[in-house]
Design a protein around this motif. Structure first.
Motif, PDB file in Angstrom:
ATOM      1  N   TYR A  58       0.797  -1.220   0.000  1.00  0.00           N
ATOM      2  CA  TYR A  58       0.000   0.000   0.000  1.00  0.00           C
ATOM      3  C   TYR A  58       0.832   1.274   0.000  1.00  0.00           C
ATOM      4  CZ  TYR A  58      -3.719  -3.263   0.860  1.00  0.00           C
ATOM      5  OH  TYR A  58      -4.590  -4.315   0.747  1.00  0.00           O
ATOM      6  N   LEU A  59       2.082   1.172   0.441  1.00  0.00           N
ATOM      7  CA  LEU A  59       2.924   2.368   0.511  1.00  0.00           C
ATOM      8  C   LEU A  59       4.202   2.240  -0.314  1.00  0.00           C
ATOM      9  CD1 LEU A  59       2.421   3.036   4.302  1.00  0.00           C
ATOM     10  CD2 LEU A  59       1.589   4.475   2.427  1.00  0.00           C
ATOM     11  N   SER A  60       4.329   1.140  -1.023  1.00  0.00           N
ATOM     12  CA  SER A  60       5.492   0.917  -1.894  1.00  0.00           C
ATOM     13  C   SER A  60       6.823   1.028  -1.169  1.00  0.00           C
ATOM     14  CB  SER A  60       5.467   1.877  -3.086  1.00  0.00           C
ATOM     15  OG  SER A  60       4.261   1.753  -3.811  1.00  0.00           O
ATOM     16  N   VAL A  61       6.841   0.652   0.115  1.00  0.00           N
ATOM     17  CA  VAL A  61       8.109   0.605   0.838  1.00  0.00           C
ATOM     18  C   VAL A  61       8.930  -0.519   0.225  1.00  0.00           C
ATOM     19  CG1 VAL A  61       9.204   0.155   3.086  1.00  0.00           C
ATOM     20  CG2 VAL A  61       7.165   1.592   2.965  1.00  0.00           C
ATOM     21  N   SER A  62      10.187  -0.249   0.000  1.00  0.00           N
ATOM     22  CA  SER A  62      11.074  -1.195  -0.660  1.00  0.00           C
ATOM     23  C   SER A  62      11.369  -2.413   0.229  1.00  0.00           C
ATOM     24  CB  SER A  62      12.378  -0.474  -1.014  1.00  0.00           C
ATOM     25  OG  SER A  62      13.432  -1.363  -1.194  1.00  0.00           O
ATOM     26  N   LYS A  63      11.304  -3.595  -0.366  1.00  0.00           N
ATOM     27  CA  LYS A  63      11.679  -4.820   0.349  1.00  0.00           C
ATOM     28  C   LYS A  63      13.128  -4.730   0.820  1.00  0.00           C
ATOM     29  CE  LYS A  63       8.526  -7.934  -2.082  1.00  0.00           C
ATOM     30  NZ  LYS A  63       8.416  -9.084  -2.991  1.00  0.00           N
ATOM     31  N   LYS A  64      13.961  -4.104   0.003  1.00  0.00           N
ATOM     32  CA  LYS A  64      15.383  -3.948   0.342  1.00  0.00           C
ATOM     33  C   LYS A  64      15.541  -3.066   1.585  1.00  0.00           C
ATOM     34  CE  LYS A  64      19.812  -2.643  -1.690  1.00  0.00           C
ATOM     35  NZ  LYS A  64      20.506  -2.144  -2.876  1.00  0.00           N
ATOM     36  N   THR A  65      14.794  -1.987   1.649  1.00  0.00           N
ATOM     37  CA  THR A  65      14.850  -1.105   2.819  1.00  0.00           C
ATOM     38  C   THR A  65      14.421  -1.856   4.071  1.00  0.00           C
ATOM     39  OG1 THR A  65      14.411   0.841   1.458  1.00  0.00           O
ATOM     40  CG2 THR A  65      14.001   1.066   3.812  1.00  0.00           C
ATOM     41  N   LEU A  66      13.341  -2.605   3.957  1.00  0.00           N
ATOM     42  CA  LEU A  66      12.863  -3.388   5.099  1.00  0.00           C
ATOM     43  C   LEU A  66      13.901  -4.425   5.518  1.00  0.00           C
ATOM     44  CD1 LEU A  66       9.164  -3.738   3.993  1.00  0.00           C
ATOM     45  CD2 LEU A  66       9.933  -2.678   6.124  1.00  0.00           C
ATOM     46  N   ALA A  67      14.521  -5.102   4.558  1.00  0.00           N
ATOM     47  CA  ALA A  67      15.524  -6.128   4.871  1.00  0.00           C
ATOM     48  C   ALA A  67      16.779  -5.509   5.493  1.00  0.00           C
ATOM     49  CB  ALA A  67      15.892  -6.900   3.604  1.00  0.00           C
ATOM     50  N   ASN A  68      17.200  -4.370   4.977  1.00  0.00           N
ATOM     51  CA  ASN A  68      18.447  -3.749   5.445  1.00  0.00           C
ATOM     52  C   ASN A  68      18.305  -2.963   6.745  1.00  0.00           C
ATOM     53  OD1 ASN A  68      19.808  -4.780   3.230  1.00  0.00           O
ATOM     54  ND2 ASN A  68      19.692  -2.882   2.050  1.00  0.00           N
ATOM     55  N   HIS A  69      17.140  -2.377   6.964  1.00  0.00           N
ATOM     56  CA  HIS A  69      16.986  -1.476   8.112  1.00  0.00           C
ATOM     57  C   HIS A  69      15.909  -1.905   9.098  1.00  0.00           C
ATOM     58  CE1 HIS A  69      19.679   1.347   6.129  1.00  0.00           C
ATOM     59  NE2 HIS A  69      18.994   1.128   5.024  1.00  0.00           N
ATOM     60  N   GLY A  70      15.002  -2.768   8.669  1.00  0.00           N
ATOM     61  CA  GLY A  70      13.886  -3.167   9.515  1.00  0.00           C
ATOM     62  C   GLY A  70      12.745  -2.177   9.407  1.00  0.00           C
ATOM     63  N   ALA A  71      11.554  -2.641   9.770  1.00  0.00           N
ATOM     64  CA  ALA A  71      10.361  -1.798   9.684  1.00  0.00           C
ATOM     65  C   ALA A  71      10.462  -0.583  10.600  1.00  0.00           C
ATOM     66  CB  ALA A  71       9.119  -2.610  10.014  1.00  0.00           C
TER      67      ALA A  71
END
Length: 154
Positions: A58-71
């Motif tokens: 819904y917000l197009s948050v990058s999977k890479k950002t989530l993997a590298n930095h956490g939610a």
């Protein structure tokens, strides 16, 4: 002394539109706005993106950002406001992501750690806060902090 009601009235009077993307506050910001009479003139969107999947879908948050930095990170809070703006084009975009507890915390990301993103027109602000209290306290303090910052901006 500011009150949330006065801030919402100011947003309405100045015709400053707002959209919200919430995680740890679970709709509290949206609820606070929506219960105010006349807010439909300026409140355009409230998204509760609690899970990583919802942040991606819904917000197009990058999977890479989530993997590298956490939610729970400044990076995710930033992507949330940037992508909310792309969808809604409101004057103010707000994001919340954090750990309201009582569980879920760690040494590096303790319960009470919250990232707040606020985009006001062309300016972006990311705040890292460490709130103390139980789950409701942390959510309420996050809400109060957001309206305090909006009051400073408008």
């Amino acid at each position: 002394m500011f009150t949330v009601s006065k801030i919402i009235n100011a947003l309405i009077k100045k015709n400053i539109s707002i959209s919200v993307a919430e995680s740890c506050t679970g709709g509290l910001i949206s609820h606070t706005l929506a219960k105010h009479i006349g807010v439909s003139k300026i409140f355009k969107c409230g998204i509760i993106a609690y899970s990583n999947k919802a942040k991606i879908n819904y917000l197009s948050v990058s999977k890479k950002t989530l993997a590298n930095h956490g939610a729970v990170s400044s990076n995710v809070a930033l992507e949330m406001i940037e992508n909310l703006y792309v969808k809604e084009k409101t004057d103010i975009c707000v994001s919340t992501t954090g750990i309201a507890g009582p569980g879920g915390g760690s040494k590096y990301k303790p319960v009470g750690l919250v990232y707040v993103g606020i985009k006001y027109r062309k300016k972006k602000f990311i705040y890292e806060k460490n709130f103390v209290g139980d789950r409701k306290d942390i959510q309420r303090k996050t809400k109060d902090f957001i309206f305090y910052k909006i009051n400073q901006l408008i």
